[in-house]
Write an enzyme that holds these catalytic residues in place. Structure first.
Site, PDB file in Angstrom:
ATOM      1  N   CYS A   1     -23.185 -25.010  34.894  1.00 47.77           N
ATOM      2  CA  CYS A   1     -24.375 -24.905  34.045  1.00 47.77           C
ATOM      3  C   CYS A   1     -25.654 -25.015  34.879  1.00 47.77           C
ATOM      4  CB  CYS A   1     -24.349 -26.002  32.985  1.00 47.77           C
ATOM      5  SG  CYS A   1     -25.720 -25.903  31.833  1.00 47.77           S
TER       6      CYS A   1
ATOM      7  N   CYS B   1     -29.038 -31.962  33.449  1.00 44.97           N
ATOM      8  CA  CYS B   1     -28.839 -33.180  32.639  1.00 44.97           C
ATOM      9  C   CYS B   1     -28.072 -34.200  33.491  1.00 44.97           C
ATOM     10  CB  CYS B   1     -28.067 -32.841  31.369  1.00 44.97           C
ATOM     11  SG  CYS B   1     -28.745 -31.391  30.521  1.00 44.97           S
TER      12      CYS B   1
ATOM     13  N   CYS C   1     -24.289 -35.190  33.099  1.00 45.57           N
ATOM     14  CA  CYS C   1     -23.288 -34.167  32.772  1.00 45.57           C
ATOM     15  C   CYS C   1     -22.490 -33.672  33.980  1.00 45.57           C
ATOM     16  CB  CYS C   1     -23.964 -32.987  32.081  1.00 45.57           C
ATOM     17  SG  CYS C   1     -22.767 -31.793  31.464  1.00 45.57           S
TER      18      CYS C   1
ATOM     19  N   CYS D   1     -14.478 -28.233  17.371  1.00 45.85           N
ATOM     20  CA  CYS D   1     -15.817 -28.143  17.965  1.00 45.85           C
ATOM     21  C   CYS D   1     -15.715 -27.486  19.338  1.00 45.85           C
ATOM     22  CB  CYS D   1     -16.415 -29.528  18.159  1.00 45.85           C
ATOM     23  SG  CYS D   1     -16.385 -30.535  16.697  1.00 45.85           S
TER      24      CYS D   1
ATOM     25  N   CYS E   1     -17.440 -26.140  14.414  1.00 44.66           N
ATOM     26  CA  CYS E   1     -18.698 -26.577  15.007  1.00 44.66           C
ATOM     27  C   CYS E   1     -18.796 -25.943  16.389  1.00 44.66           C
ATOM     28  CB  CYS E   1     -18.678 -28.097  15.116  1.00 44.66           C
ATOM     29  SG  CYS E   1     -20.141 -28.772  15.904  1.00 44.66           S
TER      30      CYS E   1
ATOM     31  N   CYS F   1     -25.648 -31.015  13.632  1.00 42.99           N
ATOM     32  CA  CYS F   1     -24.992 -32.209  14.154  1.00 42.99           C
ATOM     33  C   CYS F   1     -25.866 -32.639  15.325  1.00 42.99           C
ATOM     34  CB  CYS F   1     -23.581 -31.833  14.605  1.00 42.99           C
ATOM     35  SG  CYS F   1     -22.776 -33.107  15.577  1.00 42.99           S
TER      36      CYS F   1
ATOM     37  N   ARG G   1     -20.619 -40.283  13.944  1.00 41.12           N
ATOM     38  CA  ARG G   1     -19.419 -40.077  14.772  1.00 41.12           C
ATOM     39  C   ARG G   1     -19.413 -41.011  15.988  1.00 41.12           C
ATOM     40  NH1 ARG G   1     -19.830 -34.845  15.349  1.00 41.12           N
ATOM     41  NH2 ARG G   1     -18.957 -34.710  13.277  1.00 41.12           N
TER      42      ARG G   1
END
Ligand code: SAM
Ligand code: DTB
Ligand code: SF4
Length: 337
Positions: free
Chosen positions: A47, A51, A54, A91, A124, A184, A256
């Site tokens: 990616c 972040c 991550c 998801c 999701c 979400c 969650r």
């Protein structure tokens, strides 16, 4: 709910706070149910974003093998396997900054969603930034909820991510809501933030109009090779307090208990459920990190007398109320509202 109200709740003696959150929970969620959601990383690693929590960012040497977008058949196999273990929500996550209409990869993802949504589970996706067109197409393809987390407070966000902004995140959320999809949206505890940062994040999310359909509360999984490797774990009491304020401020949202359950004892998880968590990620893997084994989760659910919540494929997105403005968007001059 405003920061001052959240702060007052948060600072109550522990038992007073969880008594309040339990009462809100009982008034809104009559059955002792827990939603079982299975994650699948359909596009792993590589990616562009930085972040700092991550494992999938290409900026860090995390040892993760970069993979191409999964083929539809392979995704379907995993979705059917998830359904067979009792999962009610599937998801799919992708390590992208975002997606754009008209690209091959977006077309492929839409095809995957169309087929997965035939399986009777809620669907999701979390694909990063989406614009108004992409959001409409995702809804049409059968997405029931779009996951896009704010992760922390606006103030702390710049310490965690530099390649996109808090306003970028808010704009995507607004695009998703404008397309009539459920949102979400939650965050991560343990990014070196203060309690006030956590409460500011809950303030922002709970002030969305409409409120999110679900709110993931992740505890940082400190991934080797990321800047946050070696970060201290979040205290269980802090986690429970955050679940309790989320439950009180968003009574109808599924809260969650998300990443980080491998670090929690069954008793700590029971406390989270008592305080108002009613959804988990279910299955041995999150996106790249470990999650408790299915058998252990089923044993815990049984031990606590909980049952699995049924999927709601016809789920309507929460409605906005007229008495306050819609969720904020990027507030730039090009943006009309
Ligand atoms: N790329 C998309 C995005 O950023 O929205 C979707 C995938 S991203 C991995 C989804 C979410 O996973 C993040 O917003 C974050 O809340 C959570 N996450 C990622 N790594 C994590 C970690 N190490 N510990 C806890 N949560 C994590
Ligand atoms: C969310 O809030 N947590 C999930 C899901 N939404 C996409 C992801 C957790 C990822 C944990 C780290 C990993 O598996 O790499
Ligand atoms: Fe990319 Fe999402 Fe990971 Fe950020 S959280 S690096 S956008 S996959």
């Amino acid at each position: 709910m405003l920061f001052s109200e959240l702060k007052a709740l948060h600072d109550l003696p522990f038992f007073d706070l969880i008594q309040k959150s339990r009462a809100v929970h009982d008034a809104n969620w009559k059955e002792n149910e827990v939603q079982l959601c299975t994650l699948l990383s359909i596009k792993t690693g590589g990616c562009s974003e930085d972040c700092s929590y991550c494992a999938q960012s290409s900026r860090y040497n995390t040892g993760l093998e970069v993979e191409r977008l999964m083929e539809k058949d392979a995704v379907m196999e995993r979705a059917k396997a998830a359904r067979a273990t009792g999962s009610t929500r599937f998801c799919m996550g992708a390590a992208w900054r975002g997606v754009r209409s008209g690209t091959k990869r977006f077309e492929q993802v839409l095809e995957i969603i169309e087929d997965v949504s035939e399986l009777g589970m809620e669907v999701c996706v979390t694909l990063g930034e989406v614009g108004p067109d992409e959001a409409k197409q995702l809804k049409k393809a059968g997405v029931t909820a779009y996951n896009h987390n704010l992760d922390t407070s606006r103030e702390h966000y710049t310490n965690i991510v530099s390649t996109h902004t808090y306003d970028d995140r808010l704009q995507t959320i607004r695009n998703v809501q404008d397309a009539g999809m459920s949102v979400c949206c939650g965050g991560i505890l343990g990014l070196g933030e203060t309690t006030d940062d956590r409460l500011k994040m809950i303030e922002t999310v709970s002030e969305f109009n409409p409120q999110p359909e679900s709110v993931p509360i992740n505890s940082l999984m400190p991934m080797p090779g990321t800047p946050l490797e070696g970060t201290d774990p979040v205290s269980v009491f802090d986690l429970v307090r955050m679940i309790a304020v989320a439950r009180i401020s968003m009574p109808k949202a599924k809260v969650r208990l998300s990443a980080g359950r491998t670090l929690l004892s069954p008793e700590a998880q029971a406390m989270c459920f008592f305080a108002g968590a009613n959804s988990i990620f279910y299955g041995d893997k999150l996106l790249t990190a470990a999650n408790p084994a299915v058998e252990r989760d089923l044993a815990l659910i049984d031990e606590l007398g909980l049952s699995a919540q049924k999927p709601d494929r016809s789920m309507q997105a929460p409605l906005a109320t007229d008495d306050k403005p819609l969720s904020p968007c990027c507030k730039t001059s090009e943006c009309a509202s």
